[in-house]
Design a protein around this motif. Structure first.
Motif, PDB file in Angstrom:
ATOM      1  N   ILE A  19       0.859  -1.184   0.000  1.00 31.83           N
ATOM      2  CA  ILE A  19       0.000   0.000   0.000  1.00 31.83           C
ATOM      3  C   ILE A  19       0.892   1.229   0.000  1.00 31.83           C
ATOM      4  CG2 ILE A  19      -1.760   1.284   1.281  1.00 31.83           C
ATOM      5  CD1 ILE A  19      -2.556  -1.428   2.576  1.00 31.83           C
ATOM      6  N   LEU A  20       0.793   2.033  -1.047  1.00 31.92           N
ATOM      7  CA  LEU A  20       1.548   3.283  -1.108  1.00 31.92           C
ATOM      8  C   LEU A  20       0.726   4.367  -0.416  1.00 31.92           C
ATOM      9  CD1 LEU A  20       4.161   4.583  -2.299  1.00 31.92           C
ATOM     10  CD2 LEU A  20       2.760   5.282  -4.245  1.00 31.92           C
ATOM     11  N   ASN A  21       1.318   4.991   0.589  1.00 35.27           N
ATOM     12  CA  ASN A  21       0.572   5.950   1.412  1.00 35.27           C
ATOM     13  C   ASN A  21       1.199   7.331   1.344  1.00 35.27           C
ATOM     14  OD1 ASN A  21      -1.267   6.732   3.718  1.00 35.27           O
ATOM     15  ND2 ASN A  21       0.721   7.067   4.689  1.00 35.27           N
ATOM     16  N   TRP A  22       0.342   8.339   1.221  1.00 40.18           N
ATOM     17  CA  TRP A  22       0.764   9.717   1.408  1.00 40.18           C
ATOM     18  C   TRP A  22      -0.356  10.459   2.128  1.00 40.18           C
ATOM     19  CZ3 TRP A  22      -0.983  14.540  -0.611  1.00 40.18           C
ATOM     20  CH2 TRP A  22      -0.162  15.633  -0.250  1.00 40.18           C
ATOM     21  N   ASN A  49       5.167   7.658   1.392  1.00 38.36           N
ATOM     22  CA  ASN A  49       5.722   8.657   0.475  1.00 38.36           C
ATOM     23  C   ASN A  49       5.988   9.974   1.207  1.00 38.36           C
ATOM     24  OD1 ASN A  49       6.536   8.530  -2.198  1.00 38.36           O
ATOM     25  ND2 ASN A  49       4.459   8.398  -3.024  1.00 38.36           N
ATOM     26  N   ALA A  50       6.716   9.921   2.310  1.00 40.88           N
ATOM     27  CA  ALA A  50       7.068  11.106   3.103  1.00 40.88           C
ATOM     28  C   ALA A  50       5.837  11.862   3.577  1.00 40.88           C
ATOM     29  CB  ALA A  50       7.999  12.029   2.306  1.00 40.88           C
ATOM     30  N   SER A  51       4.931  11.143   4.214  1.00 40.75           N
ATOM     31  CA  SER A  51       3.710  11.764   4.736  1.00 40.75           C
ATOM     32  C   SER A  51       4.041  12.803   5.797  1.00 40.75           C
ATOM     33  CB  SER A  51       2.791  10.698   5.348  1.00 40.75           C
ATOM     34  OG  SER A  51       2.257   9.850   4.360  1.00 40.75           O
ATOM     35  N   LEU A  69       7.963   0.707   4.874  1.00 37.92           N
ATOM     36  CA  LEU A  69       9.052   1.226   4.046  1.00 37.92           C
ATOM     37  C   LEU A  69       8.927   2.743   4.014  1.00 37.92           C
ATOM     38  CD1 LEU A  69       8.962  -1.208   0.972  1.00 37.92           C
ATOM     39  CD2 LEU A  69      10.572  -1.232   2.881  1.00 37.92           C
ATOM     40  N   LEU A  70       9.969   3.433   4.431  1.00 39.28           N
ATOM     41  CA  LEU A  70       9.948   4.894   4.469  1.00 39.28           C
ATOM     42  C   LEU A  70      10.694   5.438   3.257  1.00 39.28           C
ATOM     43  CD1 LEU A  70      10.687   5.506   8.262  1.00 39.28           C
ATOM     44  CD2 LEU A  70       8.477   5.623   7.087  1.00 39.28           C
ATOM     45  N   LEU A  71       9.981   6.156   2.382  1.00 40.26           N
ATOM     46  CA  LEU A  71      10.604   6.793   1.222  1.00 40.26           C
ATOM     47  C   LEU A  71      11.039   8.200   1.612  1.00 40.26           C
ATOM     48  CD1 LEU A  71       8.148   5.588  -1.580  1.00 40.26           C
ATOM     49  CD2 LEU A  71      10.207   4.471  -0.685  1.00 40.26           C
ATOM     50  N   GLU A  72      12.133   8.652   1.033  1.00 35.67           N
ATOM     51  CA  GLU A  72      12.770   9.891   1.509  1.00 35.67           C
ATOM     52  C   GLU A  72      11.989  11.150   1.143  1.00 35.67           C
ATOM     53  OE1 GLU A  72      15.925  10.444  -2.190  1.00 35.67           O
ATOM     54  OE2 GLU A  72      16.520   9.324  -0.395  1.00 35.67           O
ATOM     55  N   ARG A  73      11.128  11.065   0.110  1.00 34.21           N
ATOM     56  CA  ARG A  73      10.290  12.199  -0.284  1.00 34.21           C
ATOM     57  C   ARG A  73       9.069  11.678  -1.007  1.00 34.21           C
ATOM     58  NH1 ARG A  73      11.311  13.312  -5.793  1.00 34.21           N
ATOM     59  NH2 ARG A  73      13.218  12.367  -6.615  1.00 34.21           N
ATOM     60  N   ASN A  74       8.145  12.576  -1.324  1.00 36.04           N
ATOM     61  CA  ASN A  74       6.953  12.180  -2.060  1.00 36.04           C
ATOM     62  C   ASN A  74       7.313  12.008  -3.534  1.00 36.04           C
ATOM     63  OD1 ASN A  74       4.450  11.699  -3.129  1.00 36.04           O
ATOM     64  ND2 ASN A  74       3.598  13.704  -2.632  1.00 36.04           N
ATOM     65  N   PHE A  75       7.445  10.769  -3.958  1.00 36.57           N
ATOM     66  CA  PHE A  75       7.824  10.473  -5.335  1.00 36.57           C
ATOM     67  C   PHE A  75       6.621  10.433  -6.277  1.00 36.57           C
ATOM     68  CE2 PHE A  75      11.459   8.703  -3.030  1.00 36.57           C
ATOM     69  CZ  PHE A  75      12.522   9.108  -3.820  1.00 36.57           C
TER      70      PHE A  75
END
Length: 350
Positions: A19-22, A49-51, A69-75
């Motif tokens: 699940i991709l979350n922002w 996505n860097a919420s 999984l923590l992404l570094e910014r909203n991609f």
């Protein structure tokens, strides 16, 4: 394997539900319990996505078994999933929107179809409207189709007209595209084609990916024996000019990138004309934000034509199939607005 992959050996233990979350804490709190209850042994992963809301705190507090999984910014949707899935080694992925409510037994029929037919690389369930589950939902309905100008539609949804689910589309069948709201994919096919087109950011990325899958000789399917309920518009409402911009820009890029050499120029010209008509309708209706969005979409597409040309060339080695499944050889715009066709069953597909 993650902490919520069934230690007891669930039927879908080789599947990762991602699940991709922002900023979707509200949806996570509402729908994650059902996903966990009906995971059938699959891993459940949230890629954030860097919420900037309290999504991370919510997951740590209320859903400690969910992998994070923590992404570094909203991609964005496309590159966000590209980044996240590069870190997931399960043989099968489910891409699941945070605003989707799953139902009892939803995953096993999808997994079973891929097991039965190794040519299938993607399969979606029946997508119904969360607000009224008797209706098909915009984002996938009973399976995705395209007309010859690459306008997308679904069994159960033509433009804004939704059909009631009366069991008329319960049959499993190959389609042109599977809904990005909920789709099960083979990891090997995902890696082969390089995932989503990052420049799309969001909207139509699943159609582009499924078109490339078919060009590469894979099959895309719908399975009506599985159902989910989709809220829709969770990130961008349907009337948002940003969504209008992405839909028009990505629609042009979708056709330009993937159409076979002898099927490009005529449809592209007609598409440009129809986009102009749509822009004029927005202008006359006083929807100035949407009118400007159509103009911006075209200027963006022309301005990046070199990029799109390179992406089209990169896709050519995968062109192994000319006769694709799920294509209506007419114009959906003409059928809907001029001939009054409102149901999928009223269209004649080859």
């Amino acid at each position: 394997m993650g902490p919520n992959a069934a230690a007891t050996g669930g039927a879908c233990a080789d599947v990762a539900i991602v699940i991709l979350n922002w900023n979707g804490a509200g949806f996570l709190a509402r729908f994650l319990p059902g996903v966990l209850a009906h995971a059938d042994g699959a891993r459940v992963i949230v890629a954030d996505n860097a919420s900037t809301d309290d999504s991370i705190e919510l997951l740590a507090r209320d859903f400690p078994t969910v992998e994070l999984l923590l992404l570094e910014r909203n991609f964005g949707f496309c590159e966000g999933y590209n980044q996240a899935l590069a870190q997931v080694d399960s043989p099968f992925f489910v891409l699941l929107n945070s605003d989707v409510e799953v139902t009892l037994g939803w995953l096993r029929p999808l997994r079973g179809l891929l097991e039965a037919n190794p040519r299938i690389a993607a399969v979606q369930p029946k997508v119904l409207a969360h607000a009224d589950p008797t209706l098909f939902e915009h984002a996938g309905g009973g399976g995705g189709y395209l007309d010859r100008l690459a306008y997308p539609f679904c069994r159960g949804r033509l433009f804004d007209t939704l059909e009631k689910d009366l069991g008329q589309y319960d049959d499993p069948r190959p389609v042109a595209w599977a809904s990005g709201a909920c789709v099960l994919l083979r990891r090997a096919a995902w890696l082969e084609l390089g995932g989503f087109e990052p420049a799309f950011f969001a909207h139509m990325e699943e159609i582009d990916f499924c078109w490339r899958l078919q060009n590469a000789g894979h099959e895309v399917w719908y399975h009506g024996g599985s159902a989910v309920h989709h809220v829709g518009g969770g990130t961008l409402p349907k009337t948002n000019p940003r969504k209008t911009y992405l839909n028009f820009r990505n629609g042009l890029a979708l056709l330009y990138k993937n159409a076979a050499p002898g099927e490009l120029l005529g449809p592209m010209f007609q598409r440009l004309v129809l986009d102009g008509v749509a822009g004029l309708r927005f202008l006359l209706a006083g929807e100035f934000g949407n009118f400007r969005a159509v103009l911006r979409a075209h200027f963006s597409f022309y301005g990046k034509l070199g990029y799109w040309r390179a992406r089209r060339a990169a896709a050519r080695p995968h062109l192994r199939v000319r006769d694709r499944t799920g294509v209506y050889n007419g114009s959906l715009v003409w059928a809907y607005f001029a001939r009054g066709k409102r149901k999928f069953s009223e269209l004649r597909l080859k």
